[in-house]
Design a protein around this motif. Structure first.
Motif, PDB file in Angstrom:
ATOM      1  N   ILE A  40      47.531  33.726  35.160  1.00 59.69           N
ATOM      2  CA  ILE A  40      47.475  35.005  34.447  1.00 59.69           C
ATOM      3  C   ILE A  40      46.470  34.891  33.315  1.00 59.69           C
ATOM      4  O   ILE A  40      46.478  33.933  32.551  1.00 59.69           O
ATOM      5  CB  ILE A  40      48.857  35.392  33.871  1.00 59.69           C
ATOM      6  CG1 ILE A  40      49.911  35.436  34.984  1.00 59.69           C
ATOM      7  CG2 ILE A  40      48.766  36.741  33.158  1.00 59.69           C
ATOM      8  CD1 ILE A  40      49.667  36.472  36.051  1.00 59.69           C
ATOM      9  N   GLY A  41      45.585  35.880  33.220  1.00 59.25           N
ATOM     10  CA  GLY A  41      44.599  35.892  32.145  1.00 59.25           C
ATOM     11  C   GLY A  41      44.264  37.316  31.760  1.00 59.25           C
ATOM     12  O   GLY A  41      45.041  38.239  31.984  1.00 59.25           O
ATOM     13  N   ASP A  42      43.084  37.496  31.188  1.00 59.38           N
ATOM     14  CA  ASP A  42      42.586  38.823  30.836  1.00 59.38           C
ATOM     15  C   ASP A  42      41.111  38.874  31.222  1.00 59.38           C
ATOM     16  O   ASP A  42      40.616  37.979  31.916  1.00 59.38           O
ATOM     17  CB  ASP A  42      42.802  39.114  29.349  1.00 59.38           C
ATOM     18  CG  ASP A  42      42.232  38.012  28.453  1.00 59.38           C
ATOM     19  OD1 ASP A  42      41.358  37.260  28.924  1.00 59.38           O
ATOM     20  OD2 ASP A  42      42.647  37.913  27.286  1.00 59.38           O
ATOM     21  N   LYS A  43      40.401  39.889  30.806  1.00 58.20           N
ATOM     22  CA  LYS A  43      38.983  39.986  31.173  1.00 58.20           C
ATOM     23  C   LYS A  43      38.166  38.826  30.596  1.00 58.20           C
ATOM     24  O   LYS A  43      37.242  38.326  31.229  1.00 58.20           O
ATOM     25  CB  LYS A  43      38.415  41.332  30.721  1.00 58.20           C
ATOM     26  CG  LYS A  43      38.974  42.506  31.524  1.00 58.20           C
ATOM     27  CD  LYS A  43      38.458  43.844  31.019  1.00 58.20           C
ATOM     28  CE  LYS A  43      39.060  44.989  31.837  1.00 58.20           C
ATOM     29  NZ  LYS A  43      38.612  46.315  31.328  1.00 58.20           N
ATOM     30  N   GLN A  44      38.542  38.402  29.393  1.00 58.14           N
ATOM     31  CA  GLN A  44      37.861  37.249  28.802  1.00 58.14           C
ATOM     32  C   GLN A  44      38.078  35.991  29.640  1.00 58.14           C
ATOM     33  O   GLN A  44      37.203  35.123  29.739  1.00 58.14           O
ATOM     34  CB  GLN A  44      38.374  37.015  27.387  1.00 58.14           C
ATOM     35  CG  GLN A  44      37.609  35.944  26.616  1.00 58.14           C
ATOM     36  CD  GLN A  44      36.256  36.411  26.130  1.00 58.14           C
ATOM     37  OE1 GLN A  44      36.168  37.403  25.419  1.00 58.14           O
ATOM     38  NE2 GLN A  44      35.194  35.715  26.508  1.00 58.14           N
ATOM     39  N   ALA A  45      39.245  35.916  30.293  1.00 58.46           N
ATOM     40  CA  ALA A  45      39.551  34.758  31.141  1.00 58.46           C
ATOM     41  C   ALA A  45      38.614  34.684  32.348  1.00 58.46           C
ATOM     42  O   ALA A  45      38.321  33.591  32.843  1.00 58.46           O
ATOM     43  CB  ALA A  45      41.001  34.814  31.609  1.00 58.46           C
ATOM     44  N   ILE A  46      38.161  35.837  32.824  1.00 53.32           N
ATOM     45  CA  ILE A  46      37.199  35.845  33.924  1.00 53.32           C
ATOM     46  C   ILE A  46      35.920  35.131  33.489  1.00 53.32           C
ATOM     47  O   ILE A  46      35.362  34.305  34.237  1.00 53.32           O
ATOM     48  CB  ILE A  46      36.904  37.284  34.381  1.00 53.32           C
ATOM     49  CG1 ILE A  46      38.153  37.903  35.029  1.00 53.32           C
ATOM     50  CG2 ILE A  46      35.728  37.322  35.355  1.00 53.32           C
ATOM     51  CD1 ILE A  46      38.009  39.376  35.375  1.00 53.32           C
ATOM     52  N   CYS A  47      35.476  35.403  32.282  1.00 49.89           N
ATOM     53  CA  CYS A  47      34.268  34.755  31.754  1.00 49.89           C
ATOM     54  C   CYS A  47      34.500  33.266  31.536  1.00 49.89           C
ATOM     55  O   CYS A  47      33.731  32.416  32.012  1.00 49.89           O
ATOM     56  CB  CYS A  47      33.843  35.393  30.437  1.00 49.89           C
ATOM     57  SG  CYS A  47      33.681  37.183  30.467  1.00 49.89           S
ATOM     58  N   ARG A  48      35.565  32.919  30.830  1.00 44.30           N
ATOM     59  CA  ARG A  48      35.794  31.528  30.452  1.00 44.30           C
ATOM     60  C   ARG A  48      36.102  30.646  31.652  1.00 44.30           C
ATOM     61  O   ARG A  48      35.624  29.504  31.731  1.00 44.30           O
ATOM     62  CB  ARG A  48      36.926  31.442  29.426  1.00 44.30           C
ATOM     63  CG  ARG A  48      36.598  32.125  28.109  1.00 44.30           C
ATOM     64  CD  ARG A  48      37.720  31.953  27.091  1.00 44.30           C
ATOM     65  NE  ARG A  48      37.781  30.590  26.579  1.00 44.30           N
ATOM     66  CZ  ARG A  48      38.834  29.798  26.705  1.00 44.30           C
ATOM     67  NH1 ARG A  48      39.932  30.233  27.319  1.00 44.30           N
ATOM     68  NH2 ARG A  48      38.813  28.582  26.203  1.00 44.30           N
ATOM     69  N   SER A  49      36.891  31.136  32.598  1.00 45.34           N
ATOM     70  CA  SER A  49      37.231  30.297  33.750  1.00 45.34           C
ATOM     71  C   SER A  49      36.020  30.073  34.653  1.00 45.34           C
ATOM     72  O   SER A  49      35.832  28.978  35.189  1.00 45.34           O
ATOM     73  CB  SER A  49      38.399  30.899  34.539  1.00 45.34           C
ATOM     74  OG  SER A  49      38.102  32.208  34.987  1.00 45.34           O
ATOM     75  N   ASN A  50      35.174  31.091  34.809  1.00 43.55           N
ATOM     76  CA  ASN A  50      33.949  30.898  35.585  1.00 43.55           C
ATOM     77  C   ASN A  50      33.046  29.857  34.935  1.00 43.55           C
ATOM     78  O   ASN A  50      32.438  29.023  35.620  1.00 43.55           O
ATOM     79  CB  ASN A  50      33.191  32.215  35.742  1.00 43.55           C
ATOM     80  CG  ASN A  50      33.614  32.992  36.978  1.00 43.55           C
ATOM     81  OD1 ASN A  50      33.500  32.503  38.097  1.00 43.55           O
ATOM     82  ND2 ASN A  50      34.113  34.198  36.783  1.00 43.55           N
ATOM     83  N   LEU A  51      32.943  29.888  33.632  1.00 44.68           N
ATOM     84  CA  LEU A  51      32.081  28.947  32.922  1.00 44.68           C
ATOM     85  C   LEU A  51      32.626  27.526  32.932  1.00 44.68           C
ATOM     86  O   LEU A  51      31.857  26.562  33.061  1.00 44.68           O
ATOM     87  CB  LEU A  51      31.887  29.398  31.467  1.00 44.68           C
ATOM     88  CG  LEU A  51      30.955  30.577  31.219  1.00 44.68           C
ATOM     89  CD1 LEU A  51      31.085  31.055  29.780  1.00 44.68           C
ATOM     90  CD2 LEU A  51      29.510  30.189  31.509  1.00 44.68           C
ATOM     91  N   TRP A  52      33.951  27.371  32.824  1.00 45.41           N
ATOM     92  CA  TRP A  52      34.520  26.072  32.513  1.00 45.41           C
ATOM     93  C   TRP A  52      35.153  25.317  33.685  1.00 45.41           C
ATOM     94  O   TRP A  52      35.192  24.085  33.668  1.00 45.41           O
ATOM     95  CB  TRP A  52      35.581  26.218  31.417  1.00 45.41           C
ATOM     96  CG  TRP A  52      35.005  26.271  30.047  1.00 45.41           C
ATOM     97  CD1 TRP A  52      34.860  27.377  29.254  1.00 45.41           C
ATOM     98  CD2 TRP A  52      34.482  25.182  29.282  1.00 45.41           C
ATOM     99  NE1 TRP A  52      34.279  27.040  28.048  1.00 45.41           N
ATOM    100  CE2 TRP A  52      34.042  25.690  28.042  1.00 45.41           C
ATOM    101  CE3 TRP A  52      34.353  23.813  29.531  1.00 45.41           C
ATOM    102  CZ2 TRP A  52      33.476  24.879  27.055  1.00 45.41           C
ATOM    103  CZ3 TRP A  52      33.787  23.006  28.546  1.00 45.41           C
ATOM    104  CH2 TRP A  52      33.364  23.536  27.332  1.00 45.41           C
ATOM    105  N   ILE A  53      35.693  26.021  34.670  1.00 39.76           N
ATOM    106  CA  ILE A  53      36.460  25.310  35.697  1.00 39.76           C
ATOM    107  C   ILE A  53      35.529  24.473  36.566  1.00 39.76           C
ATOM    108  O   ILE A  53      34.602  24.987  37.191  1.00 39.76           O
ATOM    109  CB  ILE A  53      37.285  26.294  36.542  1.00 39.76           C
ATOM    110  CG1 ILE A  53      38.320  27.000  35.665  1.00 39.76           C
ATOM    111  CG2 ILE A  53      37.984  25.559  37.683  1.00 39.76           C
ATOM    112  CD1 ILE A  53      39.299  26.061  34.985  1.00 39.76           C
TER     113      ILE A  53
END
Length: 374
Positions: A40-53
């Protein structure tokens, strides 16, 4: 912000690695399933998870899930989902997916029905009968397993293993996401040496350098959802600025070696493109000639397979050479990925732990030999 259900598909065997990465990023309700991790995340999680995972293949927005055994049910259930909250009037929304052990086994038919249902949903929202699909891409994906549909939209575009540094590769390259998972599964710490004696195109040493310096693996690439109107550009700027601020200037002792001169040259080029060449030394050395260069380090490698390089007998000879050479590294831990089920006999040592991983469609074993704790 409104919570969003997100899915991170993975290669089989590394789901727990991805789950731990997501928890470290601060995301909750992480659920592990075969080949994917839901969170579970938010719109910011879309950015951060794409960058970091580092270990997942992509990041998907979960639009809905339901069971269906007829095309009528598939159409109605798909139409009821909130596609209009994501896909804009000019959005492109092709459909792809797979079906396993289900009554609706025809993938082209499922694609067609899902497409029609989404069109009907968007007709109601935008009051028009035809969509040119000339705008941003909203790739719809479906998975159908035992009559259960999961419908998603891809936020990544090209897979997350495409970091941008490996435009060229040698024969049967190791996927970047798997290389990262191998490192994250190991006991390696950034203050200890690391060696890959079969560096190939440099993937394991490069991924280790990215981890050691805390460089987000997606920092130098773009993602399809950067063009989505739902995600303000400022969110992407904030996520990238955060990633830049977290880079560490570490003193790393990472080496890669290979018997093939062209592989060493290619590894050097890829490390330069990844901006981690300052952390890695590549050498033209056969595995039988490798030497330790510190205490309590890690050897992490993906030696040749019989399927991709030479005959089975030649590969087994390499495994025997590894066994002899690795004895010098008595205080080091060793992590070896190979599909060879009899590897331990040729290496002449039984692993402390063995984990099944998949390199693409090839079932492999991650043999783990633990050195003394430090």
């Amino acid at each position: 912000m409104t919570p969003i259900k997100l899915i991170a598909p993975t290669l089989f065997g590394i789901e727990s690695v991805t789950a731990n990465e997501l928890r470290r990023l601060g995301y909750s309700n992480v659920t592990v399933e075969d080949g994917r991790v839901t969170f579970i995340g938010d719109k910011q999680a879309i950015c951060r998870s794409n960058l970091w995972i580092r270990s997942a293949e992509r990041i998907l927005v979960k639009i809905g899930e339901f069971s269906a055994t007829t095309y009528d049910k598939l159409f109605e259930n798909t139409k009821s989902l909130p596609w209009d909250e994501w896909i804009p009037e000019d959005g492109a929304f092709p459909v792809k997916g797979y079906s396993l052990k289900s009554k609706l086994y025809s993938v082209p038919d499922c694609q067609s029905i899902i497409k029609k249902a989404v069109v009907e949903k968007l007709k109601n929202k935008y009051k028009k009968s035809w969509f040119d699909e000339t705008g941003p891409l909203y790739q719809i994906q479906f998975s159908l397993m035992k009559d259960k549909f999961t419908l998603m939209i891809d936020t990544s575009g090209p897979g997350l293993h495409k970091r941008g540094y490996r435009e060229k590769a040698n024969i049967a390259p190791l996927r970047e996401t798997l290389a990262a998972a191998m490192i994250l599964l190991s006991r390696w710490r950034s203050d200890k040496p690391l060696l890959d004696p079969f560096c190939g195109s440099g993937t394991i040493p490069i991924e280790a350098a990215l981890i050691g310096a805390n460089i987000a693996p997606g920092l130098d690439r773009e993602f399809v959802s950067q063009g989505w109107q739902q995600i303000p550009k400022k969110m992407w700027w904030d996520a990238r600025n955060e990633a830049h601020s977290l880079i560490k200037k570490e003193k790393l002792e990472i080496r890669g070696s290979d018997i093939d001169k062209e592989s060493v040259k290619l590894s050097d080029e890829n490390a330069y493109k990844a901006n981690v060449d300052e952390y890695i030394t590549f050498e033209n050395v056969a595995v039988k000639d490798i030497k330790p260069f510190g205490d309590y380090g890690c050897i992490i490698c993906n030696p040749p397979y019989g399927e991709r390089m030479g005959e089975k007998h030649e590969v087994e000879q390499i495994y025997k050479q590894m066994g002899k050479a690795f004895k010098q590294f008595d205080t080091w831990s060793k992590y070896i990925l190979t599909p060879h089920e009899d590897f331990q006999n040729h290496f002449r040592k039984i692993a402390d732990k063995n984990r099944k991983l998949y390199n693409g469609m090839i079932k492999c074993y991650y043999y783990q030999y633990f050195g003394p704790r430090f």
